[in-house]
Scaffold this motif. Structure first.
Motif, short mmCIF file in Angstrom:
data_model
loop_
_atom_site.label_atom_id
_atom_site.label_comp_id
_atom_site.label_asym_id
_atom_site.label_seq_id
_atom_site.Cartn_x
_atom_site.Cartn_y
_atom_site.Cartn_z
N THR A 23 0.67 -1.15 -0.01
CA THR A 23 0.08 -0.05 -0.02
C THR A 23 0.77 1.35 0.01
OG1 THR A 23 -0.22 -0.15 2.34
CG2 THR A 23 -1.91 -1.13 0.98
N HIS A 24 2.25 1.33 -0.25
CA HIS A 24 3.09 2.29 -0.06
C HIS A 24 3.46 2.89 -1.49
CE1 HIS A 24 2.99 0.34 3.79
NE2 HIS A 24 2.70 1.61 4.20
N PHE A 25 2.52 3.93 -1.83
CA PHE A 25 2.88 4.53 -3.10
C PHE A 25 2.75 6.08 -2.85
CE2 PHE A 25 0.71 0.76 -4.00
CZ PHE A 25 1.42 0.21 -5.04
N ASP A 26 3.66 6.85 -3.70
CA ASP A 26 3.54 8.25 -3.54
C ASP A 26 2.58 8.97 -4.44
OD1 ASP A 26 4.78 8.20 -5.95
OD2 ASP A 26 6.74 8.68 -5.33
N GLU A 30 4.33 5.82 -7.39
CA GLU A 30 5.52 5.08 -7.10
C GLU A 30 5.69 4.48 -5.98
OE1 GLU A 30 8.17 4.56 -9.83
OE2 GLU A 30 6.65 5.60 -11.02
N PHE A 31 6.21 3.21 -5.82
CA PHE A 31 6.45 2.41 -4.50
C PHE A 31 7.36 3.34 -3.53
CE2 PHE A 31 8.97 -0.57 -2.04
CZ PHE A 31 7.99 -0.89 -1.09
N ASP A 32 6.87 3.68 -2.55
CA ASP A 32 7.62 4.55 -1.28
C ASP A 32 8.34 3.46 -0.38
OD1 ASP A 32 8.22 6.13 0.74
OD2 ASP A 32 6.73 7.40 0.70
N GLU A 33 9.56 3.12 -0.60
CA GLU A 33 10.23 2.07 0.25
C GLU A 33 10.25 2.67 1.65
OE1 GLU A 33 14.21 -0.75 0.23
OE2 GLU A 33 13.91 0.56 -1.58
N ARG A 34 10.50 3.81 1.92
CA ARG A 34 10.79 4.36 3.30
C ARG A 34 9.54 4.15 3.90
NH1 ARG A 34 11.39 10.10 4.79
NH2 ARG A 34 10.67 9.91 7.03
N ALA A 35 8.32 4.57 3.53
CA ALA A 35 7.15 4.36 4.05
C ALA A 35 6.72 3.14 4.45
CB ALA A 35 5.91 5.16 3.27
#
Length: 95
Positions: A23-26, A30-35
């Motif tokens: 579920t972590h997209f900006d 785009e995939f938000d690895e940190r989140a």
């Protein structure tokens, strides 16, 4: 099966008890690895408590969200009541 646009895909993947890994997209989808790592880091910490913990923690996670699973088979062991309570609290906190 419904066809989803890119704009619909992120929110659709974010629903349901097993959604947290994807579920972590900006804002640009785009995939938000940190989140992602911030969100599921606790799972890695619990999972690495002892060898063979990966399967029991997933089964316990299902129980924590109201979808009980079967017990694990030996040599694996289920989470203790205290561990399940901790996991349930964590899941409710992030859900």
């Amino acid at each position: 099966m419904a066809q989803l646009s890119a704009e619909e895909l992120g929110p659709a993947l974010g629903r349901g008890p097993l959604s947290f890994p994807v579920t972590h997209f900006d804002n640009e989808l785009e995939f938000d690895e940190r989140a992602y790592r911030d969100h599921v880091g606790w799972l890695s910490e619990i999972r690495n408590c002892r060898p063979g913990y990966a399967v029991p923690i997933i089964k316990a996670g299902l129980t924590a969200v109201g979808r009980p699973s079967s017990r694990v088979r030996p040599p694996l062991t289920d989470l203790t009541e205290a561990e399940l309570a901790e996991l349930t609290t964590l899941v409710r906190t992030i859900a």
